[in-house]
Design a protein around this motif. Sequence first.
Motif, short mmCIF file in Angstrom:
data_model
loop_
_atom_site.label_atom_id
_atom_site.label_comp_id
_atom_site.label_asym_id
_atom_site.label_seq_id
_atom_site.Cartn_x
_atom_site.Cartn_y
_atom_site.Cartn_z
N THR A 1 0.86 -1.18 0.00
CA THR A 1 0.00 0.00 0.00
C THR A 1 0.90 1.24 0.00
O THR A 1 1.98 1.23 0.56
N TYR A 2 0.41 2.29 -0.63
CA TYR A 2 1.19 3.52 -0.76
C TYR A 2 0.43 4.71 -0.18
O TYR A 2 -0.75 4.90 -0.48
N ALA A 3 1.12 5.50 0.62
CA ALA A 3 0.57 6.77 1.07
C ALA A 3 0.78 7.83 -0.01
O ALA A 3 -0.07 8.68 -0.25
N VAL A 4 1.95 7.75 -0.69
CA VAL A 4 2.29 8.69 -1.76
C VAL A 4 3.10 7.94 -2.82
O VAL A 4 4.06 7.23 -2.49
N TYR A 5 2.71 8.08 -4.09
CA TYR A 5 3.55 7.64 -5.20
C TYR A 5 4.42 8.81 -5.63
O TYR A 5 3.96 9.95 -5.64
N ILE A 6 5.65 8.53 -6.01
CA ILE A 6 6.48 9.56 -6.62
C ILE A 6 6.56 9.29 -8.11
O ILE A 6 6.11 10.08 -8.91
N TYR A 7 7.09 8.15 -8.50
CA TYR A 7 6.90 7.65 -9.86
C TYR A 7 7.23 6.17 -9.86
O TYR A 7 7.98 5.68 -9.02
N SER A 8 6.65 5.45 -10.83
CA SER A 8 6.74 3.99 -10.88
C SER A 8 6.45 3.44 -9.49
O SER A 8 5.47 3.82 -8.87
N GLN A 9 7.33 2.55 -8.95
CA GLN A 9 7.05 2.01 -7.61
C GLN A 9 7.70 2.81 -6.50
O GLN A 9 7.63 2.44 -5.34
N GLY B 1 8.12 5.57 -3.72
CA GLY B 1 7.21 6.35 -2.90
C GLY B 1 7.23 5.89 -1.45
O GLY B 1 8.16 5.25 -0.99
N ASP B 2 6.15 6.22 -0.75
CA ASP B 2 6.00 5.88 0.66
C ASP B 2 5.14 4.62 0.76
O ASP B 2 3.92 4.69 0.76
N TYR B 3 5.79 3.47 0.82
CA TYR B 3 5.11 2.18 0.73
C TYR B 3 5.12 1.45 2.08
O TYR B 3 5.92 1.74 2.97
N LYS B 4 4.23 0.47 2.18
CA LYS B 4 4.17 -0.34 3.40
C LYS B 4 3.46 -1.64 3.08
O LYS B 4 2.53 -1.68 2.29
N CYS B 5 3.92 -2.72 3.71
CA CYS B 5 3.24 -4.00 3.59
C CYS B 5 2.30 -4.16 4.77
O CYS B 5 2.74 -4.15 5.93
N PRO B 6 1.00 -4.31 4.53
CA PRO B 6 0.05 -4.44 5.63
C PRO B 6 0.12 -5.78 6.35
O PRO B 6 -0.47 -5.95 7.42
N ASN B 7 0.88 -6.72 5.78
CA ASN B 7 0.94 -8.06 6.37
C ASN B 7 2.16 -8.26 7.27
O ASN B 7 2.04 -8.53 8.46
N CYS B 8 3.37 -8.09 6.68
CA CYS B 8 4.59 -8.39 7.45
C CYS B 8 5.26 -7.16 8.05
O CYS B 8 6.21 -7.28 8.82
N GLY B 9 4.79 -5.97 7.67
CA GLY B 9 5.35 -4.76 8.26
C GLY B 9 6.52 -4.16 7.52
O GLY B 9 7.06 -3.13 7.94
N PHE B 10 6.97 -4.78 6.42
CA PHE B 10 8.03 -4.18 5.61
C PHE B 10 7.58 -2.79 5.17
O PHE B 10 6.49 -2.62 4.64
N THR B 11 8.42 -1.80 5.40
CA THR B 11 8.03 -0.43 5.11
C THR B 11 9.22 0.37 4.62
O THR B 11 10.37 -0.06 4.76
N ARG B 12 8.93 1.52 4.05
CA ARG B 12 9.99 2.42 3.57
C ARG B 12 10.89 2.81 4.74
O ARG B 12 10.43 3.37 5.72
N PRO B 13 12.19 2.52 4.65
CA PRO B 13 13.10 2.93 5.72
C PRO B 13 13.18 4.45 5.80
O PRO B 13 13.09 5.14 4.79
#
Length: 470
Positions: free
Chosen positions: A222-230, A232-244
């Motif tokens: 899931t993304y809070a903000v796209y910048i371009y292509s992939q 942006g500010d991303y997060k996995c709702p399942n395992c918690g992997f997120t943008r450092p």
Amino acid sequence: MIFRFLLALWLAKIAMVMSKLTGKGRGSSLPGMLALRICPDILKHYSSQTGRGAIMITGTNGKTTTSNMLAGALEHAGYKVINNREGANLLTGIVTSFIKISSFTGKVSCDYAVLEVDEAAFPVVIKWIQPRMVTITNFFRDQLDRYGELDTTISKVVGALKKLSADTQLVLNSDDPLVAKIAAETGYQTTYYGIRPAAEISGRASYSREAKFCPFCSEALTYAVYIYSQLGDYKCPNCGFTRPVPDIEAASVRHRQAKTVGAVIRSGSSEWRLELPVQGLYNLYNALAAFTASIKLGLKPEVVIASLNRYLPVTGRMETFKYKNKKVILALVKNPTGFNQALDGLLVGDEEQDLLIAINDNDADGRDVSWLWDVDFEILLERQERFKRFICTGQRAEDMAVRLKYAGVSVAQISIEKDYNLAIQAALSGECQVISMLATYTAVWPVEKILSGMSERVKFSEDHGMSSVS
């Protein structure tokens, strides 16, 4: 063994001189190719001659620009640098870079080797040269017929990284999940860079995304903000992997108001103002990568910022020309994401313009040109009144014309001219004061050569316009 090395070195240097004298080729790969045939382990003779070590830049887009920005900053700080400046990033080009500054006895005098390395060549290059630092820009689809699927390319890079020493440092793009994950996979000391996510810099959601799923658990990101292509500010709702959280971040970004890009670069409580004389968020990412690597190497931030603020793109990667009273901008495009960013740059400003697109399908370009259908040419119709003519040239000119037709461009605006000379003459003879030219890798050099013979090269301009994303 030493005789073979010297023979390879001397013949390569002769080939370099002959290439310049005859004007055939750029002499950035052929000398290395010749040297490797005679002495396959020639890099072994150079690997220990970089006083402060090697820094490698790999990834899909931005390698050339990031590498040149970093080399420029190091030189600005007073260091001697080996750099494959023209973007010859396979083993042959890297060998050529060493031979170019080597004495006839095989000695080189440098502090750093800053090497742009093709993703597919990365595992081969590190067999001979062990980098102290690896900077990774991003991962996008690029020449499927040469690289294979993106997952395959990334796994090869990661596999090669794992063979490096434990003290290897990584500089990673935190905004790309395909890059950010590499820290966990390798365990190396990592410094992240990124752009602060904000709604005003959010890109078009229609751009193709390479990473729709979490690289660890395969859940949809899931993304809070796209910048371009992939990115942006991303997060996995399942395992918690997120943008450092980036160690170095660009904020207060300005990139659409003018054909430059500016931002405030922040690290902890310190900040610096960056004003790049080139356009595009992709160039801001390149500058962030170079800035981050420079700081990790111990350079003073003010020195790096000063170097970046006067950066000029390398010949053939982005050129600005003046033809009579017209401005001509030439940029390299090589994959959907890069092409999309170049097209986005065309929308900046209000000038009417003609657009020449040169598409080749040689090995260096990729034989499969189906990627053109993943490029968002439809965005040009948002400002269709600004684009008067579309001139298609190169080996796959017809394919490009068909793609434009299906994007909604009027057939009356599209012309096909396979001959570069005639195509460029047609573009320059129009009524528009601005001509933009986009070309794939093997097309950009002949187009640049013809342009340089017909017009005046602009060495510096505060209105550079587009810059290559490579």
